[in-house]
Design an enzyme around this catalytic site. Sequence first.
Site, PDB file in Angstrom:
ATOM      1  N   LYS A  13       0.153   3.671  -2.769  1.00 54.43           N
ATOM      2  CA  LYS A  13      -0.943   4.640  -2.732  1.00 54.43           C
ATOM      3  C   LYS A  13      -0.441   6.081  -2.660  1.00 54.43           C
ATOM      4  O   LYS A  13      -1.193   7.007  -2.982  1.00 54.43           O
ATOM      5  CB  LYS A  13      -1.857   4.350  -1.543  1.00 54.43           C
ATOM      6  CG  LYS A  13      -2.695   3.076  -1.697  1.00 54.43           C
ATOM      7  CD  LYS A  13      -3.636   2.911  -0.517  1.00 54.43           C
ATOM      8  CE  LYS A  13      -4.622   1.758  -0.720  1.00 54.43           C
ATOM      9  NZ  LYS A  13      -4.069   0.458  -0.312  1.00 54.43           N
TER      10      LYS A  13
ATOM     11  N   SER B 124       0.794  -1.240   0.000  1.00 57.47           N
ATOM     12  CA  SER B 124       0.000   0.000   0.000  1.00 57.47           C
ATOM     13  C   SER B 124       0.817   1.276   0.000  1.00 57.47           C
ATOM     14  O   SER B 124       0.239   2.365  -0.113  1.00 57.47           O
ATOM     15  CB  SER B 124      -0.958   0.006   1.188  1.00 57.47           C
ATOM     16  OG  SER B 124      -2.101  -0.763   0.895  1.00 57.47           O
TER      17      SER B 124
ATOM     18  N   SER C 249      -5.938   3.144   4.301  1.00 58.97           N
ATOM     19  CA  SER C 249      -5.478   2.331   3.177  1.00 58.97           C
ATOM     20  C   SER C 249      -6.628   1.663   2.434  1.00 58.97           C
ATOM     21  O   SER C 249      -6.574   0.478   2.090  1.00 58.97           O
ATOM     22  CB  SER C 249      -4.494   1.267   3.673  1.00 58.97           C
ATOM     23  OG  SER C 249      -3.677   0.818   2.627  1.00 58.97           O
TER      24      SER C 249
END
Length: 377
Positions: A90, A87, A142
């Site tokens: 991101k 993640s 997330s």
Amino acid sequence: MGMKHVTAVSAIALAGGLTLVAPGHARAASDDTTPIGGALLGQRGVVVDPAAKALPKTESSAFVIADADTGQVLAAKDAHGRYLPASTLKILTAVALIPRLNKNETIKPSAEACNVEGSAVGLTQNRIYKVDDLFRALMMVSGNDAAVALAETNGGLKRTLADMNAEARRLQARDTVAKTPNGLDQPGQSSSAYDLALIARAGLANPDFREYVSTKVAKFPAPGGEHYEMANHNRLLGRYPGMIGVKNGWTTKALGSFVGAAKRDGHTIIVSVMRHEGSFWEEVKDLLDWGFAARGQVAPVGALVGPVPKVKPTRPVGGPPAAAPAATGGPAAAAEDSPLVGAGALVVAVGLLGGAAWVVYGVRRRTRAQRDDQPDL
């Protein structure tokens, strides 16, 4: 326990100036002969000024400690090693899409977005979400569902991935390839500790990005006009002095990854770690402490470069086309578009070339295969 000294790389004088001599196993981040940010960052082992205080112990496969103000890389390990980012990818989604989307636009997520696997904020197919809400969910908890919904708002997955990869190229994050907007493992997807620090630094220059990653608790809309609270997954917020953000991640294939920034006495340090098998929080705190103590006291081992400069036409109408400036991997590359990169990058170049010696040390469904942001990390 500090890290062991294994070998040294020296800077030698040649006619016309100093040149860094990299050993044979140094790796380039792209087809260039010199890795982005400096030759020493091509090393697989730890690189640091030999006069520096011993680095804290870390079990991560790669890390970068950088001064966000000057761009100086203070220490690194396998900085350009390509790993699954989980993640932490991101941050690229946010950096690429924040300038492209109207944060006040209200959107209705698709069934695909609402049913994405892994960590999720819990979207439903109702037109109750602002883009602003989705960015906050993306960076705080997330939300894989929020990432897909943002991609849809941007014109679809294909366009969003093209925008993300174009932004990575513009920032000179050449180790980064985005195959998803949320970081769930996909063949060919990659990033590096260097790139995560580079992208995070670009994000921190954007006020909206800083607000999203630094928010501890926020309300998120639910059907029926209700709201519920979501809490930031970054365990150092409110616990480490000066912590700003940025993002942690975990999948079974990528293991633990994190990129974070903290500010003290007007100075900001960035730390990124990748492929950590256990809990990295205490180690990140130690790496940040080392970075604040080392800032301005050690010779840098490289630099976080600036983005590729915009091409400015210089020919008259009908004249021959002007040659576009080539993107370089040096510390002073293309500082024009970054408010955080400037004269400091030139100082890094001097520091790199002038060193006498360098030390090289060697909130919903979770699937077992793709769990993300494991809470005990």
